[in-house]
Design an enzyme around this catalytic site. Sequence first.
Site, PDB file in Angstrom:
ATOM      1  CD  GLU A  81     -24.012  78.760 123.428  1.00 19.18           C
ATOM      2  OE1 GLU A  81     -23.379  79.624 124.056  1.00 19.18           O
ATOM      3  OE2 GLU A  81     -23.686  78.369 122.305  1.00 19.18           O
ATOM      4  CB  CYS A  95     -25.133  82.277 133.580  1.00 18.58           C
ATOM      5  SG  CYS A  95     -25.395  83.635 132.451  1.00 18.58           S
ATOM      6  CB  CYS A 102     -30.549  89.207 122.250  1.00 14.96           C
ATOM      7  SG  CYS A 102     -31.090  90.719 123.089  1.00 14.96           S
ATOM      8  CB  CYS A 106     -25.414  95.180 122.869  1.00 14.40           C
ATOM      9  SG  CYS A 106     -26.910  95.578 123.780  1.00 14.40           S
ATOM     10  CB  CYS A 109     -23.688  91.339 123.293  1.00 13.38           C
ATOM     11  SG  CYS A 109     -24.589  89.884 123.808  1.00 13.38           S
ATOM     12  CB  CYS A 324     -20.715  88.245 130.481  1.00 16.23           C
ATOM     13  SG  CYS A 324     -20.759  87.896 132.202  1.00 16.23           S
TER      14      CYS A 324
END
Length: 336
Positions: A81, A95, A102, A106, A109, A324
Amino acid sequence: MNLNNLEKVLEKEPKYRQKQASSAVFVNLIEDWQEATFFSLQLREELNKECPLSISAETLVSKTKDSIKTRISLKDDLQVESVLMLHQDGRNTVCVSCQVGCPLGCQFCATGKMGFKRNLDYFEIIEQVIFFSRYLKKENKRISNIVFMGMGEPFLNYENVLKAIRILNDKEGLSIGARNISISTAGITEGIEKLSEEGLQVNLAVSLHAPNDKLRTEIMPINKRYNIEEILKAVDEYIKITKRKVMFEYLLIKDVNDSDQCAEELVKIMRKPLYFLNLILYNSTGLFKPSSAKRVEEFKKILKKAGVDFSQRYRFGDDIKAACGQFAVLKDENVV
Ligand code: SAH
Ligand code: SF4
């Protein structure tokens, strides 16, 4: 889109054909080789077969029309994305993602929650920018800024990220100035060290999100490997070499890292030349809640009083999960 065979296809052609081809792709932003009429029909057909230019993507526009999210399908059917943000001051920022998922997990996230699939190759990073360049071309606009703040940790895919940046930066290509490109890291110190030696004027951002190791480790497990002290040491060295400002990102999460005490601890960290703080409102991903407006103001008051240099990030694309930390490709999600 796949340009891996481009050199091979153009091998038998005169050298300048290569330049014509990349100018057609990166400057004229053609979507089909048939548009490259300076090539013979036969060559155009071969290029379309061997080096397809079409990008397979699904796109969502936010209600406010200032952010557009796309989900690009890759050659192995994984998806990635990216988001285009249209700022009121005329900047058009993309972005980009650098990994599918990932590995750093975290807590706050959405990308971290989906786990890690694989690194993107440099062209898969560029493809995201080309997609939006084509989109904007139809409105006679162009991309001005790029931020590596999508899915993934750029410094865990260092070579591809840097290669992509050099191509995006190329004056004869998309020509996006290095000063308009930002890399955000969760604090992989080897990456910070390497970047400082590149001689590139890109911007570095560090996701801090907590002012002490205990809290940071709770919300960012990678802090066990790279703690705050080590990160700041790498940043100081980076500043010494590059003389460039470094942005620290700090999410404001309700009852987690938004207390007066956290603000005071943060002040102690941030009081250094060329350190710059960016406060980010937490975008809901399930686990936590954003800080209240009142709490944010009180937090800011402490920073202001102490003379900390900071700004607050505008929120884009909340309704299309393009903000974000909201990037995640989930199997059972309905795509428009
Ligand atoms: N892996 C890199 C870059 C991608 S994340 C990094 O962590 O820096 C890009 C930014 O989005 C980071 O500052 C990250 O901390 C932030 N972010 C993650 N989850 C978020 C959320 N739920 N709301 C707001 N920002 C978030
Ligand atoms: Fe990865 Fe960055 Fe998300 Fe952490 S915030 S899980 S490092 S993408």
